[in-house]
Structures are given as C-alpha cells and as structure tokens.
Motif scaffolding. Sequence first.
Motif, PDB file in Angstrom:
ATOM      1  N   LEU A  37       0.664  -1.233  -0.015  1.00  0.00           N
ATOM      2  CA  LEU A  37       0.063   0.052   0.160  1.00  0.00           C
ATOM      3  C   LEU A  37       0.904   1.356   0.128  1.00  0.00           C
ATOM      4  O   LEU A  37       0.565   2.234  -0.388  1.00  0.00           O
ATOM      5  N   ILE A  38       1.965   1.287   0.654  1.00  0.00           N
ATOM      6  CA  ILE A  38       2.989   2.247   0.374  1.00  0.00           C
ATOM      7  C   ILE A  38       4.075   1.824  -0.194  1.00  0.00           C
ATOM      8  O   ILE A  38       4.750   0.883   0.001  1.00  0.00           O
ATOM      9  N   ASN A  39       4.695   2.723  -1.193  1.00  0.00           N
ATOM     10  CA  ASN A  39       5.927   2.765  -1.878  1.00  0.00           C
ATOM     11  C   ASN A  39       7.163   2.757  -0.747  1.00  0.00           C
ATOM     12  O   ASN A  39       7.226   3.679  -0.182  1.00  0.00           O
ATOM     13  N   PRO A  40       7.663   1.581  -0.573  1.00  0.00           N
ATOM     14  CA  PRO A  40       8.977   1.425   0.109  1.00  0.00           C
ATOM     15  C   PRO A  40      10.189   2.411   0.104  1.00  0.00           C
ATOM     16  O   PRO A  40      11.124   2.341   0.731  1.00  0.00           O
ATOM     17  N   SER A  41      10.192   2.932  -1.455  1.00  0.00           N
ATOM     18  CA  SER A  41      11.360   3.932  -1.690  1.00  0.00           C
ATOM     19  C   SER A  41      10.645   5.170  -1.929  1.00  0.00           C
ATOM     20  O   SER A  41       9.522   5.471  -1.680  1.00  0.00           O
ATOM     21  N   GLY A  42      11.513   5.958  -1.854  1.00  0.00           N
ATOM     22  CA  GLY A  42      11.259   7.654  -2.237  1.00  0.00           C
ATOM     23  C   GLY A  42      10.768   8.347  -1.012  1.00  0.00           C
ATOM     24  O   GLY A  42      11.115   7.991   0.076  1.00  0.00           O
ATOM     25  N   ARG A  43      10.089   9.405  -1.003  1.00  0.00           N
ATOM     26  CA  ARG A  43      10.066  10.264   0.092  1.00  0.00           C
ATOM     27  C   ARG A  43       9.053   9.486   1.091  1.00  0.00           C
ATOM     28  O   ARG A  43       9.111   9.853   2.396  1.00  0.00           O
ATOM     29  N   GLU A  44       8.207   8.870   0.685  1.00  0.00           N
ATOM     30  CA  GLU A  44       7.373   8.286   1.733  1.00  0.00           C
ATOM     31  C   GLU A  44       7.760   7.237   2.845  1.00  0.00           C
ATOM     32  O   GLU A  44       7.139   7.134   3.847  1.00  0.00           O
ATOM     33  N   ARG A  45       8.933   6.713   2.287  1.00  0.00           N
ATOM     34  CA  ARG A  45       9.432   5.796   3.364  1.00  0.00           C
ATOM     35  C   ARG A  45      10.016   6.459   4.782  1.00  0.00           C
ATOM     36  O   ARG A  45       9.965   5.695   5.817  1.00  0.00           O
ATOM     37  N   ARG A  46      10.134   7.715   5.047  1.00  0.00           N
ATOM     38  CA  ARG A  46      10.431   8.601   6.339  1.00  0.00           C
ATOM     39  C   ARG A  46       9.300   9.032   6.647  1.00  0.00           C
ATOM     40  O   ARG A  46       9.455   9.827   7.665  1.00  0.00           O
ATOM     41  N   LEU A  47       8.270   9.383   5.956  1.00  0.00           N
ATOM     42  CA  LEU A  47       7.021  10.068   6.728  1.00  0.00           C
ATOM     43  C   LEU A  47       6.109   9.199   7.628  1.00  0.00           C
ATOM     44  O   LEU A  47       6.376   8.114   7.461  1.00  0.00           O
ATOM     45  N   PRO A  48       5.801   9.725   8.689  1.00  0.00           N
ATOM     46  CA  PRO A  48       4.881   8.962   9.655  1.00  0.00           C
ATOM     47  C   PRO A  48       3.472   8.795   8.776  1.00  0.00           C
ATOM     48  O   PRO A  48       3.225   9.223   7.990  1.00  0.00           O
TER      49      PRO A  48
END
Length: 124
Positions: A37-48
């Motif tokens: 459901l969430i992309n493990p790479s890119g900016r999303e990996r560090r956001l809560p």
Amino acid sequence: MHAGLPKYVPVNLKDIEAAGFQEGDEVSLETLKNKGLINPSGRERRLPLKILGDGELSVKLNIKARAFSTSAKEKLESAGCSLTVLPGRKKWVKPSVAKNLARAEEYFAKKRAAAAAADTTEAA
C-alpha cells in the motif's frame, strides 16, 4: 519551501480493508509497506502514517499510526479496533532553554502538590 510537502503518508480505511488484513492483525507503516500500500522507496519511506476515514472497516485490527482523522477514529472505535498513537519526533531545543523549561516544570509541580495538599487538609 516546505509548504507543499506532505507531513504524513495518508492511508484510507477502504485501502486497509482491501489489503486483506485478518482479525487481530497489526496495521503499521511496516505492514502497509509489506502489503504494497505504501511505496517502500522515495519520500514516503520516512514520513509517519496517518489514517483517514474514507471507507469502512469490518475486522478488528491493532492500528499504530502517528495521527488519525476524527472520522477514522470514530469508525475504528465503533469497529472495536485498538488505536495506538505513536509519538512524534522531539523538536530540538537550545540546551539553556531546555534547562529553564525543566526548572519551570519542577516549580509548577511543587506548586500543584502544595495546592493539592492544602485542598485535602481543608476537606478533612
């Protein structure tokens, strides 16, 4: 410069329902990455993670996220899910300011204790 950047990874209840979690499973940033459901790479990996209230949930889950929308919180509590709000990152504070804040907290804690003691002696 930071105004347009997202602060959270938003996930709707309908997406969690579609991911096929079983009764009692834990839903967190890691499990959502594993389910795709969430992309493990890119900016999303560090956001809560933030859970949004679009959709319904039919199973009881243990959900761990930094934030919940009010509609999501209501729907999850009515479904019997357990919610865990994860702590945020602490904001950096200048050491001298931190020391003054600690002193002020200690001072007011003593004041509250003295006031509570005075209230109990008056009530007795």
